[in-house]
Design an enzyme around this catalytic site. Structure first.
Site, PDB file in Angstrom:
ATOM      1  N   CYS A   1       0.876  -1.184   0.000  1.00  0.00           N
ATOM      2  CA  CYS A   1       0.000   0.000   0.000  1.00  0.00           C
ATOM      3  C   CYS A   1       0.906   1.225   0.000  1.00  0.00           C
ATOM      4  O   CYS A   1       0.926   2.009   0.946  1.00  0.00           O
ATOM      5  CB  CYS A   1      -0.927   0.008   1.208  1.00  0.00           C
ATOM      6  SG  CYS A   1      -1.825  -1.539   1.484  1.00  0.00           S
ATOM      7  N   ALA A   2       1.650   1.412  -1.078  1.00  0.00           N
ATOM      8  CA  ALA A   2       2.799   2.311  -1.069  1.00  0.00           C
ATOM      9  C   ALA A   2       2.449   3.784  -0.986  1.00  0.00           C
ATOM     10  O   ALA A   2       3.215   4.574  -0.441  1.00  0.00           O
ATOM     11  CB  ALA A   2       3.665   2.053  -2.303  1.00  0.00           C
TER      12      ALA A   2
ATOM     13  N   GLY B   1       5.200   6.488  -1.356  1.00  0.00           N
ATOM     14  CA  GLY B   1       6.430   5.704  -1.330  1.00  0.00           C
ATOM     15  C   GLY B   1       7.416   6.043  -0.243  1.00  0.00           C
ATOM     16  O   GLY B   1       8.541   5.543  -0.258  1.00  0.00           O
ATOM     17  N   GLY B   2       7.040   6.856   0.732  1.00  0.00           N
ATOM     18  CA  GLY B   2       7.980   7.260   1.769  1.00  0.00           C
ATOM     19  C   GLY B   2       8.544   6.095   2.564  1.00  0.00           C
ATOM     20  O   GLY B   2       9.732   6.080   2.911  1.00  0.00           O
ATOM     21  N   LYS B   3       7.723   5.093   2.837  1.00  0.00           N
ATOM     22  CA  LYS B   3       8.185   3.975   3.668  1.00  0.00           C
ATOM     23  C   LYS B   3       9.100   3.035   2.896  1.00  0.00           C
ATOM     24  O   LYS B   3      10.100   2.551   3.429  1.00  0.00           O
ATOM     25  CB  LYS B   3       6.977   3.250   4.255  1.00  0.00           C
ATOM     26  CG  LYS B   3       6.210   4.116   5.245  1.00  0.00           C
ATOM     27  CD  LYS B   3       5.003   3.421   5.803  1.00  0.00           C
ATOM     28  CE  LYS B   3       4.293   4.354   6.798  1.00  0.00           C
ATOM     29  NZ  LYS B   3       3.770   5.577   6.145  1.00  0.00           N
TER      30      LYS B   3
ATOM     31  N   ASP C   1       0.142   0.011  -5.286  1.00  0.00           N
ATOM     32  CA  ASP C   1      -0.949   0.719  -4.625  1.00  0.00           C
ATOM     33  C   ASP C   1      -2.229   0.494  -5.420  1.00  0.00           C
ATOM     34  O   ASP C   1      -2.196   0.415  -6.655  1.00  0.00           O
ATOM     35  CB  ASP C   1      -0.660   2.216  -4.513  1.00  0.00           C
ATOM     36  CG  ASP C   1      -1.545   2.889  -3.476  1.00  0.00           C
ATOM     37  OD1 ASP C   1      -1.093   3.017  -2.323  1.00  0.00           O
ATOM     38  OD2 ASP C   1      -2.683   3.248  -3.809  1.00  0.00           O
TER      39      ASP C   1
ATOM     40  N   ASP D   1       0.909  -0.881   4.809  1.00  0.00           N
ATOM     41  CA  ASP D   1       0.596   0.378   5.492  1.00  0.00           C
ATOM     42  C   ASP D   1      -0.835   0.711   5.107  1.00  0.00           C
ATOM     43  O   ASP D   1      -1.089   1.497   4.201  1.00  0.00           O
ATOM     44  CB  ASP D   1       1.573   1.465   5.065  1.00  0.00           C
ATOM     45  CG  ASP D   1       1.301   2.795   5.742  1.00  0.00           C
ATOM     46  OD1 ASP D   1       0.695   2.790   6.829  1.00  0.00           O
ATOM     47  OD2 ASP D   1       1.677   3.823   5.179  1.00  0.00           O
TER      48      ASP D   1
ATOM     49  N   CYS E   1      -1.465   4.536  10.938  1.00  0.00           N
ATOM     50  CA  CYS E   1      -1.237   5.765  11.701  1.00  0.00           C
ATOM     51  C   CYS E   1      -2.496   6.071  12.513  1.00  0.00           C
ATOM     52  O   CYS E   1      -2.933   7.213  12.613  1.00  0.00           O
ATOM     53  CB  CYS E   1      -0.863   6.926  10.788  1.00  0.00           C
ATOM     54  SG  CYS E   1      -1.992   7.204   9.406  1.00  0.00           S
TER      55      CYS E   1
END
Length: 386
Positions: free
Chosen positions: A227-228, A231-233, A249, A287, A340
Protein backbone atom coordinates in the site's frame (compact mmCIF):
# COMPACT_ATOMS: atom_id res chain seq x y z
CA UNK A 1 -2.53 41.30 3.31
CA UNK A 2 -2.92 42.83 6.74
CA UNK A 3 -3.34 40.57 9.78
CA UNK A 4 -7.03 41.51 9.83
CA UNK A 5 -7.44 40.63 6.16
CA UNK A 6 -5.87 37.22 6.81
CA UNK A 7 -8.36 36.59 9.60
CA UNK A 8 -11.21 37.61 7.30
CA UNK A 9 -9.96 35.23 4.61
CA UNK A 10 -9.76 32.41 7.15
CA UNK A 11 -13.34 33.14 8.25
CA UNK A 12 -14.54 32.80 4.67
CA UNK A 13 -12.68 29.51 4.13
CA UNK A 14 -13.96 28.09 7.42
CA UNK A 15 -17.55 28.94 6.48
CA UNK A 16 -17.10 26.98 3.25
CA UNK A 17 -15.70 24.01 5.20
CA UNK A 18 -18.50 24.14 7.76
CA UNK A 19 -20.96 24.00 4.86
CA UNK A 20 -19.48 20.63 3.85
CA UNK A 21 -16.46 21.33 1.64
CA UNK A 22 -13.20 19.48 2.29
CA UNK A 23 -10.56 21.71 3.86
CA UNK A 24 -7.95 21.35 1.13
CA UNK A 25 -10.50 22.03 -1.60
CA UNK A 26 -11.82 25.08 0.23
CA UNK A 27 -8.31 26.49 0.67
CA UNK A 28 -7.46 25.84 -2.98
CA UNK A 29 -10.64 27.57 -4.09
CA UNK A 30 -9.86 30.61 -1.98
CA UNK A 31 -6.26 30.80 -3.23
CA UNK A 32 -7.37 30.69 -6.87
CA UNK A 33 -9.65 33.63 -6.29
CA UNK A 34 -7.13 35.59 -4.23
CA UNK A 35 -4.37 36.30 -6.74
CA UNK A 36 -3.31 39.26 -4.62
CA UNK A 37 -2.28 36.95 -1.76
CA UNK A 38 1.44 36.20 -1.57
CA UNK A 39 2.96 32.95 -0.37
CA UNK A 40 3.23 34.22 3.22
CA UNK A 41 -0.41 35.30 3.14
CA UNK A 42 -1.55 31.90 1.88
CA UNK A 43 0.53 30.17 4.52
CA UNK A 44 -0.89 32.37 7.28
CA UNK A 45 -4.49 31.78 6.19
CA UNK A 46 -3.84 28.04 6.00
CA UNK A 47 -2.38 28.08 9.51
CA UNK A 48 -5.43 29.95 10.83
CA UNK A 49 -7.81 27.47 9.19
CA UNK A 50 -6.00 24.33 10.31
CA UNK A 51 -5.64 25.51 13.90
CA UNK A 52 -9.33 26.42 14.02
CA UNK A 53 -10.19 22.91 12.77
CA UNK A 54 -7.92 21.25 15.33
CA UNK A 55 -9.80 23.07 18.10
CA UNK A 56 -13.20 23.45 16.45
CA UNK A 57 -15.41 22.63 19.43
CA UNK A 58 -13.50 24.59 22.07
CA UNK A 59 -13.07 27.62 19.79
CA UNK A 60 -16.79 27.60 18.98
CA UNK A 61 -17.49 27.73 22.70
CA UNK A 62 -15.07 30.60 23.26
CA UNK A 63 -16.28 32.47 20.18
CA UNK A 64 -19.96 31.89 20.83
CA UNK A 65 -20.84 30.29 17.48
CA UNK A 66 -19.98 27.37 15.20
CA UNK A 67 -19.24 29.71 12.31
CA UNK A 68 -16.05 30.86 10.68
CA UNK A 69 -16.33 34.13 12.54
CA UNK A 70 -17.02 32.37 15.84
CA UNK A 71 -14.06 30.02 15.38
CA UNK A 72 -11.60 32.80 14.65
CA UNK A 73 -12.92 34.86 17.54
CA UNK A 74 -12.48 31.80 19.78
CA UNK A 75 -8.97 31.23 18.47
CA UNK A 76 -7.93 34.77 19.36
CA UNK A 77 -9.48 34.53 22.82
CA UNK A 78 -7.79 31.16 23.43
CA UNK A 79 -4.42 32.65 22.47
CA UNK A 80 -4.99 35.69 24.68
CA UNK A 81 -4.70 38.07 21.72
CA UNK A 82 -6.49 41.39 21.41
CA UNK A 83 -9.61 40.99 19.28
CA UNK A 84 -10.61 44.57 18.54
CA UNK A 85 -7.63 45.54 16.30
CA UNK A 86 -8.29 42.52 14.04
CA UNK A 87 -12.11 42.80 14.00
CA UNK A 88 -11.98 46.49 13.14
CA UNK A 89 -13.80 46.64 9.83
CA UNK A 90 -10.94 48.67 8.39
CA UNK A 91 -9.88 47.77 4.89
CA UNK A 92 -10.42 44.03 4.43
CA UNK A 93 -10.57 43.20 8.15
CA UNK A 94 -13.70 41.53 9.59
CA UNK A 95 -16.54 43.76 10.70
CA UNK A 96 -16.46 44.96 14.33
CA UNK A 97 -17.96 42.71 16.99
CA UNK A 98 -21.63 42.97 17.71
CA UNK A 99 -22.76 43.40 21.30
CA UNK A 100 -23.64 39.69 21.49
CA UNK A 101 -20.22 38.70 20.14
CA UNK A 102 -18.39 41.03 22.49
CA UNK A 103 -20.23 39.72 25.56
CA UNK A 104 -20.82 36.13 24.42
CA UNK A 105 -18.74 33.01 24.45
CA UNK A 106 -18.01 30.62 27.29
CA UNK A 107 -15.36 28.19 28.43
CA UNK A 108 -15.59 24.61 27.12
CA UNK A 109 -17.58 22.48 29.56
CA UNK A 110 -17.99 18.91 28.34
CA UNK A 111 -15.11 16.52 27.70
CA UNK A 112 -15.85 16.60 23.98
CA UNK A 113 -15.61 20.40 23.94
CA UNK A 114 -12.52 20.51 26.12
CA UNK A 115 -10.66 17.77 24.23
CA UNK A 116 -11.92 18.83 20.81
CA UNK A 117 -13.34 15.46 19.86
CA UNK A 118 -16.71 14.35 18.53
CA UNK A 119 -18.64 12.81 21.43
CA UNK A 120 -18.88 9.40 19.76
CA UNK A 121 -15.06 9.13 19.61
CA UNK A 122 -14.50 9.71 23.33
CA UNK A 123 -15.18 6.06 24.30
CA UNK A 124 -12.85 4.81 21.56
CA UNK A 125 -10.01 6.98 22.82
CA UNK A 126 -10.58 5.88 26.40
CA UNK A 127 -11.03 2.19 25.62
CA UNK A 128 -7.82 2.13 23.59
CA UNK A 129 -5.54 4.52 25.46
CA UNK A 130 -6.86 4.44 29.01
CA UNK A 131 -5.06 7.00 31.15
CA UNK A 132 -3.22 8.31 28.07
CA UNK A 133 -6.43 9.16 26.21
CA UNK A 134 -6.67 12.76 27.38
CA UNK A 135 -3.01 13.49 26.64
CA UNK A 136 -3.43 12.08 23.13
CA UNK A 137 -6.54 14.17 22.44
CA UNK A 138 -4.88 17.32 23.75
CA UNK A 139 -1.79 16.64 21.63
CA UNK A 140 -4.03 16.64 18.55
CA UNK A 141 -4.97 20.27 19.35
CA UNK A 142 -1.48 21.51 18.43
CA UNK A 143 0.71 21.53 15.34
CA UNK A 144 2.64 18.42 14.39
CA UNK A 145 6.42 18.51 14.38
CA UNK A 146 8.24 18.80 11.07
CA UNK A 147 10.47 15.76 10.81
CA UNK A 148 13.13 14.85 8.27
CA UNK A 149 14.77 11.50 7.56
CA UNK A 150 18.44 11.52 6.62
CA UNK A 151 19.17 9.24 3.67
CA UNK A 152 22.19 7.20 4.79
CA UNK A 153 23.02 6.44 1.16
CA UNK A 154 23.77 10.14 0.66
CA UNK A 155 25.11 11.47 3.97
CA UNK A 156 25.54 11.01 7.69
CA UNK A 157 23.21 12.78 10.07
CA UNK A 158 25.86 15.36 10.95
CA UNK A 159 26.57 16.02 7.26
CA UNK A 160 22.86 16.51 6.61
CA UNK A 161 22.58 18.99 9.49
CA UNK A 162 25.49 20.98 8.10
CA UNK A 163 24.06 20.97 4.58
CA UNK A 164 20.66 22.17 5.80
CA UNK A 165 22.38 24.94 7.75
CA UNK A 166 23.85 26.27 4.50
CA UNK A 167 20.27 27.12 3.47
CA UNK A 168 19.43 28.63 6.84
CA UNK A 169 17.56 25.57 8.14
CA UNK A 170 18.38 24.61 11.72
CA UNK A 171 17.80 20.88 12.24
CA UNK A 172 18.28 19.01 15.50
CA UNK A 173 18.80 15.26 15.94
CA UNK A 174 16.10 13.51 17.97
CA UNK A 175 15.90 10.12 19.62
CA UNK A 176 12.81 8.58 18.05
CA UNK A 177 14.68 7.11 15.05
CA UNK A 178 18.36 6.75 14.10
CA UNK A 179 18.23 9.16 11.16
CA UNK A 180 15.51 11.54 12.39
CA UNK A 181 15.88 15.31 12.46
CA UNK A 182 13.43 17.93 13.66
CA UNK A 183 12.98 21.42 12.22
CA UNK A 184 11.35 24.02 14.43
CA UNK A 185 11.39 26.81 11.84
CA UNK A 186 11.74 27.21 8.11
CA UNK A 187 9.49 24.31 7.21
CA UNK A 188 8.45 25.78 3.90
CA UNK A 189 12.08 26.15 2.80
CA UNK A 190 12.86 22.44 2.91
CA UNK A 191 11.76 21.65 -0.64
CA UNK A 192 14.06 24.36 -2.01
CA UNK A 193 17.09 23.31 0.02
CA UNK A 194 20.11 21.63 -1.49
CA UNK A 195 19.82 18.79 1.02
CA UNK A 196 16.35 17.95 -0.26
CA UNK A 197 17.16 18.43 -3.95
CA UNK A 198 20.15 16.10 -3.70
CA UNK A 199 18.28 13.37 -1.84
CA UNK A 200 20.09 13.84 1.46
CA UNK A 201 16.83 14.32 3.39
CA UNK A 202 13.20 13.33 2.95
CA UNK A 203 10.13 14.58 4.78
CA UNK A 204 8.92 11.73 6.99
CA UNK A 205 7.23 11.65 10.37
CA UNK A 206 9.35 10.43 13.26
CA UNK A 207 7.07 7.54 14.23
CA UNK A 208 6.92 6.34 10.64
CA UNK A 209 10.72 6.45 10.52
CA UNK A 210 10.97 4.54 13.78
CA UNK A 211 8.61 1.83 12.54
CA UNK A 212 10.57 1.32 9.34
CA UNK A 213 13.82 1.20 11.34
CA UNK A 214 12.25 -1.50 13.54
CA UNK A 215 11.64 -3.83 10.58
CA UNK A 216 14.31 -6.52 10.37
CA UNK A 217 15.56 -6.71 6.78
CA UNK A 218 18.06 -9.50 7.42
CA UNK A 219 17.72 -12.05 4.63
CA UNK A 220 14.96 -10.05 2.94
CA UNK A 221 16.05 -10.17 -0.68
CA UNK A 222 12.64 -9.17 -2.04
CA UNK A 223 10.52 -6.53 -0.29
CA UNK A 224 7.04 -5.33 -1.29
CA UNK A 225 5.33 -2.19 -0.06
CA UNK A 226 1.77 -3.29 -0.84
CA UNK A 227 0.00 0.00 0.00
CA UNK A 228 2.80 2.31 -1.07
CA UNK A 229 1.03 5.64 -1.57
CA UNK A 230 3.74 8.22 -2.22
CA UNK A 231 6.43 5.70 -1.33
CA UNK A 232 7.98 7.26 1.77
CA UNK A 233 8.18 3.97 3.67
CA UNK A 234 9.67 1.88 0.87
CA UNK A 235 12.28 4.61 0.34
CA UNK A 236 13.17 4.43 4.04
CA UNK A 237 13.57 0.66 3.76
CA UNK A 238 15.57 0.87 0.53
CA UNK A 239 18.03 3.24 2.18
CA UNK A 240 18.88 0.54 4.73
CA UNK A 241 19.55 -2.56 2.64
CA UNK A 242 20.61 -3.86 -0.75
CA UNK A 243 17.56 -5.80 -1.91
CA UNK A 244 14.93 -5.83 -4.62
CA UNK A 245 12.23 -3.35 -3.60
CA UNK A 246 8.75 -3.27 -5.12
CA UNK A 247 5.83 -0.87 -4.66
CA UNK A 248 2.13 -1.34 -5.35
CA UNK A 249 -0.95 0.72 -4.62
CA UNK A 250 -4.62 0.17 -5.35
CA UNK A 251 -4.61 3.70 -6.83
CA UNK A 252 -1.42 3.71 -8.95
CA UNK A 253 -1.57 7.49 -9.48
CA UNK A 254 -0.50 7.91 -5.85
CA UNK A 255 2.89 6.49 -6.85
CA UNK A 256 3.40 8.92 -9.73
CA UNK A 257 6.27 10.77 -8.03
CA UNK A 258 7.95 7.66 -6.63
CA UNK A 259 10.37 7.00 -9.54
CA UNK A 260 11.74 10.54 -9.32
CA UNK A 261 11.98 10.35 -5.52
CA UNK A 262 13.80 7.02 -5.73
CA UNK A 263 16.26 8.38 -8.29
CA UNK A 264 16.93 11.41 -6.09
CA UNK A 265 17.54 9.09 -3.13
CA UNK A 266 19.89 6.83 -5.09
CA UNK A 267 17.76 3.69 -4.77
CA UNK A 268 15.70 1.57 -7.14
CA UNK A 269 12.05 0.72 -6.56
CA UNK A 270 10.05 -1.20 -9.15
CA UNK A 271 6.40 -0.18 -9.47
CA UNK A 272 3.90 -3.01 -9.90
CA UNK A 273 0.33 -2.92 -11.16
CA UNK A 274 -0.20 -6.57 -10.18
CA UNK A 275 1.87 -7.46 -7.12
CA UNK A 276 0.88 -11.13 -7.28
CA UNK A 277 2.73 -11.64 -10.55
CA UNK A 278 6.10 -10.92 -8.89
CA UNK A 279 5.40 -12.95 -5.70
CA UNK A 280 6.66 -14.38 -3.44
CA UNK A 281 8.37 -11.77 -1.28
CA UNK A 282 10.48 -12.14 1.84
CA UNK A 283 8.75 -9.13 3.42
CA UNK A 284 5.38 -7.60 2.58
CA UNK A 285 4.53 -4.29 4.25
CA UNK A 286 0.88 -3.26 4.47
CA UNK A 287 0.60 0.38 5.49
CA UNK A 288 -3.16 0.02 5.35
CA UNK A 289 -5.78 2.73 4.82
CA UNK A 290 -7.00 3.83 8.23
CA UNK A 291 -8.74 6.60 10.15
CA UNK A 292 -5.46 8.51 10.38
CA UNK A 293 -6.38 9.34 13.97
CA UNK A 294 -2.73 9.45 14.96
CA UNK A 295 -2.11 12.17 12.37
CA UNK A 296 -5.10 14.44 12.93
CA UNK A 297 -2.79 17.31 13.84
CA UNK A 298 -1.77 17.33 10.16
CA UNK A 299 -5.24 16.69 8.74
CA UNK A 300 -7.70 18.01 11.36
CA UNK A 301 -10.62 18.02 8.94
CA UNK A 302 -10.55 14.20 9.03
CA UNK A 303 -11.28 14.20 12.77
CA UNK A 304 -14.69 15.71 12.17
CA UNK A 305 -15.51 13.78 8.99
CA UNK A 306 -14.91 10.28 10.35
CA UNK A 307 -18.07 8.32 11.14
CA UNK A 308 -18.70 5.00 12.87
CA UNK A 309 -19.80 3.57 9.52
CA UNK A 310 -16.58 4.69 7.83
CA UNK A 311 -14.48 3.26 10.66
CA UNK A 312 -16.21 -0.10 10.26
CA UNK A 313 -15.65 0.03 6.50
CA UNK A 314 -11.95 0.72 7.04
CA UNK A 315 -11.76 -2.28 9.35
CA UNK A 316 -13.12 -4.58 6.65
CA UNK A 317 -10.66 -3.14 4.12
CA UNK A 318 -7.74 -3.68 6.50
CA UNK A 319 -8.69 -7.32 7.00
CA UNK A 320 -9.03 -7.87 3.27
CA UNK A 321 -5.60 -6.32 2.62
CA UNK A 322 -3.95 -8.59 5.18
CA UNK A 323 -5.61 -11.65 3.68
CA UNK A 324 -4.42 -10.68 0.21
CA UNK A 325 -0.90 -9.84 1.33
CA UNK A 326 -0.25 -12.99 3.32
CA UNK A 327 -0.68 -15.09 0.19
CA UNK A 328 2.32 -13.33 -1.36
CA UNK A 329 4.75 -13.97 1.50
CA UNK A 330 7.43 -16.60 0.95
CA UNK A 331 7.98 -19.54 3.26
CA UNK A 332 9.55 -18.21 6.48
CA UNK A 333 8.90 -14.69 5.15
CA UNK A 334 7.36 -11.86 7.13
CA UNK A 335 4.17 -9.82 6.96
CA UNK A 336 4.19 -6.31 8.44
CA UNK A 337 1.02 -4.35 9.16
CA UNK A 338 1.12 -0.64 9.98
CA UNK A 339 -1.39 2.15 10.57
CA UNK A 340 -1.24 5.77 11.70
CA UNK A 341 -4.27 5.13 13.90
CA UNK A 342 -4.60 5.15 17.68
CA UNK A 343 -7.69 2.92 17.75
CA UNK A 344 -7.58 -0.66 19.03
CA UNK A 345 -10.06 -1.76 16.35
CA UNK A 346 -7.63 -0.81 13.59
CA UNK A 347 -4.51 -2.08 15.34
CA UNK A 348 -4.37 -4.89 17.89
CA UNK A 349 -7.80 -6.19 16.93
CA UNK A 350 -6.75 -6.55 13.30
CA UNK A 351 -3.58 -8.40 14.33
CA UNK A 352 -5.55 -10.75 16.60
CA UNK A 353 -8.20 -11.43 13.97
CA UNK A 354 -5.53 -12.22 11.39
CA UNK A 355 -3.85 -14.73 13.70
CA UNK A 356 -7.20 -16.39 14.35
CA UNK A 357 -7.88 -16.68 10.60
CA UNK A 358 -4.35 -17.82 9.70
CA UNK A 359 -2.85 -20.19 12.29
CA UNK A 360 0.27 -20.81 10.20
CA UNK A 361 1.87 -17.58 11.41
CA UNK A 362 3.98 -16.61 14.42
CA UNK A 363 3.80 -13.08 15.84
CA UNK A 364 7.24 -11.53 16.35
CA UNK A 365 6.59 -7.80 16.96
CA UNK A 366 3.78 -5.57 18.15
CA UNK A 367 4.46 -1.95 19.00
CA UNK A 368 2.84 1.47 19.32
CA UNK A 369 4.27 4.97 19.10
CA UNK A 370 2.23 7.69 20.89
CA UNK A 371 1.33 11.12 19.56
CA UNK A 372 4.18 13.28 20.76
CA UNK A 373 6.78 15.94 20.13
CA UNK A 374 8.75 13.76 17.71
CA UNK A 375 6.05 11.85 15.88
CA UNK A 376 2.46 10.91 15.24
CA UNK A 377 0.47 8.01 16.64
CA UNK A 378 1.59 4.82 14.87
CA UNK A 379 1.20 1.03 15.13
CA UNK A 380 3.39 -1.76 13.75
CA UNK A 381 2.82 -5.52 13.86
CA UNK A 382 4.98 -8.19 12.27
CA UNK A 383 4.35 -11.92 11.85
CA UNK A 384 6.42 -14.69 10.30
CA UNK A 385 5.12 -17.56 8.21
CA UNK A 386 5.90 -20.81 10.03
Amino acid sequence: MTPGARVAAAIGVLDVILAGEAAEKALTGWARGARYAGSKDRAAVRDHVFQALRCKRSYACLGGAMTGRGLMLGALRDAGESVLPLFSGDGHAPAPLSVDEATGGRAPETDGERLDLPDWLLPLFRDTLGKRAEAAALALRGRAPLMLRVNVRRATRDEAIALLAEDGLAADPVSIAPMALRLDEGARGVANSRAFREGVVELQDGSSQAAMAALDLTGAGRVLDYCAGGGGKVLALAARADAAFFAHDAAPRRMADLPARAARAGVRVQLLENAREAAPYDLVLCDAPCSGSGTWRRNPDAKWRLSAERLAELGRTQGDILDQAQAMVASHGRLAYATCSVFHAENEAQSDHFMARHPGWREILRRRWPIGAQGDGFYLWVAERR
